[in-house]
Design an enzyme around this catalytic site. Structure first.
Site, PDB file in Angstrom:
ATOM      1  N   LYS A   1      10.216  -3.139   1.506  1.00  0.00           N
ATOM      2  CA  LYS A   1       9.248  -3.297   0.416  1.00  0.00           C
ATOM      3  C   LYS A   1       9.232  -2.028  -0.434  1.00  0.00           C
ATOM      4  O   LYS A   1       9.161  -2.087  -1.668  1.00  0.00           O
ATOM      5  CB  LYS A   1       7.836  -3.525   0.979  1.00  0.00           C
ATOM      6  CG  LYS A   1       7.588  -4.882   1.584  1.00  0.00           C
ATOM      7  CD  LYS A   1       6.189  -4.881   2.237  1.00  0.00           C
ATOM      8  CE  LYS A   1       5.948  -6.146   3.031  1.00  0.00           C
ATOM      9  NZ  LYS A   1       4.727  -6.041   3.856  1.00  0.00           N
TER      10      LYS A   1
ATOM     11  N   ASN B   1      -5.511   3.521   1.848  1.00  0.00           N
ATOM     12  CA  ASN B   1      -4.654   2.342   1.732  1.00  0.00           C
ATOM     13  C   ASN B   1      -5.422   1.070   1.437  1.00  0.00           C
ATOM     14  O   ASN B   1      -4.879   0.129   0.872  1.00  0.00           O
ATOM     15  CB  ASN B   1      -3.816   2.161   3.003  1.00  0.00           C
ATOM     16  CG  ASN B   1      -4.658   2.188   4.262  1.00  0.00           C
ATOM     17  OD1 ASN B   1      -5.216   3.233   4.616  1.00  0.00           O
ATOM     18  ND2 ASN B   1      -4.773   1.067   4.931  1.00  0.00           N
TER      19      ASN B   1
ATOM     20  N   HIS C   1      -3.364   6.363   4.369  1.00  0.00           N
ATOM     21  CA  HIS C   1      -1.938   6.563   4.657  1.00  0.00           C
ATOM     22  C   HIS C   1      -1.490   7.941   4.148  1.00  0.00           C
ATOM     23  O   HIS C   1      -1.945   8.412   3.101  1.00  0.00           O
ATOM     24  CB  HIS C   1      -1.084   5.537   3.907  1.00  0.00           C
ATOM     25  CG  HIS C   1      -1.156   4.131   4.434  1.00  0.00           C
ATOM     26  ND1 HIS C   1      -1.805   3.768   5.587  1.00  0.00           N
ATOM     27  CD2 HIS C   1      -0.610   2.987   3.931  1.00  0.00           C
ATOM     28  CE1 HIS C   1      -1.670   2.454   5.770  1.00  0.00           C
ATOM     29  NE2 HIS C   1      -0.957   1.966   4.776  1.00  0.00           N
TER      30      HIS C   1
ATOM     31  N   CYS D   1       0.811  -1.232   0.000  1.00  0.00           N
ATOM     32  CA  CYS D   1       0.000   0.000   0.000  1.00  0.00           C
ATOM     33  C   CYS D   1       0.843   1.280   0.000  1.00  0.00           C
ATOM     34  O   CYS D   1       0.562   2.220  -0.745  1.00  0.00           O
ATOM     35  CB  CYS D   1      -0.948   0.002   1.196  1.00  0.00           C
ATOM     36  SG  CYS D   1      -0.142  -0.454   2.748  1.00  0.00           S
TER      37      CYS D   1
END
Ligand code: A2P
Length: 339
Positions: free
Chosen positions: A215, A318, A244, A131
């Site tokens: 990530k 997100n 987010h 995300c």
């Protein structure tokens, strides 16, 4: 118009609910829908397009008559079941981290690298990125295309919904306990999340970064197709339910003024620029991100400490663009162009 049988794996979870709701909202050409979860939830009902549908047990499901599988039940579940579904002829769009870093599995954000979807044929699986990476990459893509990005410094402010339903409950419970003056119980997160900020998302790696941070490094490079981009993230969980936010500091290959960046971003797909230099003239997770589809970009300004620096504030839902919506956008392209 051709219609498709679609399975949602993890249908009782936070992302699963969004997958079902966005499929209906966007009028995805669904013939039969299958809501799947663990045996614990089999027989429960979930909502789809104004109806109640029964949840099936993933372990007993045969994918051979299902063309699209939208997986969001955790990496372990995808590891076991996505290859099985693919072997039965179902194309899997996987929202977990299980396959993202495998060379023969495309990792796709349609606004950045939709062309990679064609490579679904190698394994029958397309990976949906993390995300925090998705929303950042949507904002980086037009800037990278225009002038090139050398380095990204990013700090995230991530909502608890990204952890799942139990985390939303934990924030709710802790908040009530604190307001009531009673003691706080920490089960999902290692420290109190209510009224706090935890610089820790996913597990710690040997290099001192967390996996969520790595990530962002690995996925940004893979999606933008440029291993030279340096990414330095700090990922932070905050007591926001959904949406987010990210403070993104770019070092570019050539200078770009704030005004030029604003114009580029405003013309790019998936982005809504909200950048008035006054009180409230910026996006926030609660007021703009939650429940909407765009990646919002604000606080666009030149970095006063770097000749080729540019600062952005990037906000998105997100669970939607960061997960379910991105998966469904991939599935829309799949059915329109490939299957
Ligand atoms: P279940 O409700 O049956 O546990 P979240 O991330 O919001 O917690 O959601 C996780 C999702 O993954 C849920 O739908 C959950 O279903 C599903 N899930 C967890 N374990 C399994 C499993 N062993 N098989 C199938 N689905 C699973």
């Amino acid at each position: 118009m051709r219609k498709f049988n679609v399975a949602v794996v993890g249908a009782t979870g936070a992302v699963g609910e969004q997958l079902l709701s966005i499929l209906a909202q966007r009028d995805f050409p669904v013939d039969r829908i299958h809501a799947l979860a663990s045996s614990r939830s089999a027989g429960r009902k979930v909502g789809f397009a104004g109806e109640e549908i029964e949840v099936g047990d993933l372990a007993e499901f045969d994918f051979s008559n299902t063309q699209i599988g939208l997986f969001s039940a955790g990496a372990g579940i995808s590891k076991e079941y996505a290859p099985k579904a693919a072997a039965q002829g179902c194309v899997v769009v996987d929202n977990t981290s299980q396959f993202r870093y495998e060379d023969d599995i495309p990792l796709v954000v349609p606004e950045a690298n939709a062309g990679q979807i064609a490579d679904y044929t190698s394994r029958g699986i397309i990976a949906n990125p993390n995300c925090s990476t998705i929303q950042m990459v949507v904002a980086l893509k037009p800037i990278h295309d225009a002038v090139g990005i050398e380095r990204v410094n990013v700090a995230t402010y991530q909502a608890v919904s990204g952890t799942g339903k139990e985390a939303i409950d934990e924030l709710d419970q802790q908040t009530r306990n604190i307001i009531d003056g009673s003691s706080v119980n920490c089960e999902v997160y290692p420290k109190q999340i209510a009224f706090n900020a935890l610089p820790h998302i996913d597990v710690f790696m040997d290099n001192g970064y967390t996996k969520e941070e790595m990530k962002m490094v690995w996925e940004t490079r893979k999606i933008l197709g440029d291993d030279s981009i340096q990414v330095n993230p700090t990922t932070v969980r905050i007591p926001v339910v959904n949406g987010h936010s990210e403070a993104v500091h770019l070092e570019l290959k050539a200078p770009l003024s704030a005004e030029q960046a604003k114009q580029l971003l405003a013309g790019a797909p998936g982005i809504q620029v909200m950048d008035d230099r006054k009180d409230g003239g910026y996006p926030t997770a609660v007021t703009e991100g939650d429940g909407t589809d765009a990646v919002y970009v604000g606080r666009i300004r030149e970095d006063i400490s770097h000749p080729r620096g540019l600062n952005l504030w990037v906000v998105s839902d997100n669970l939607r663009k960061g997960a379910a919506l991105n998966s469904i956008q991939i599935a829309e392209i799949l059915v329109r162009e490939y299957i």
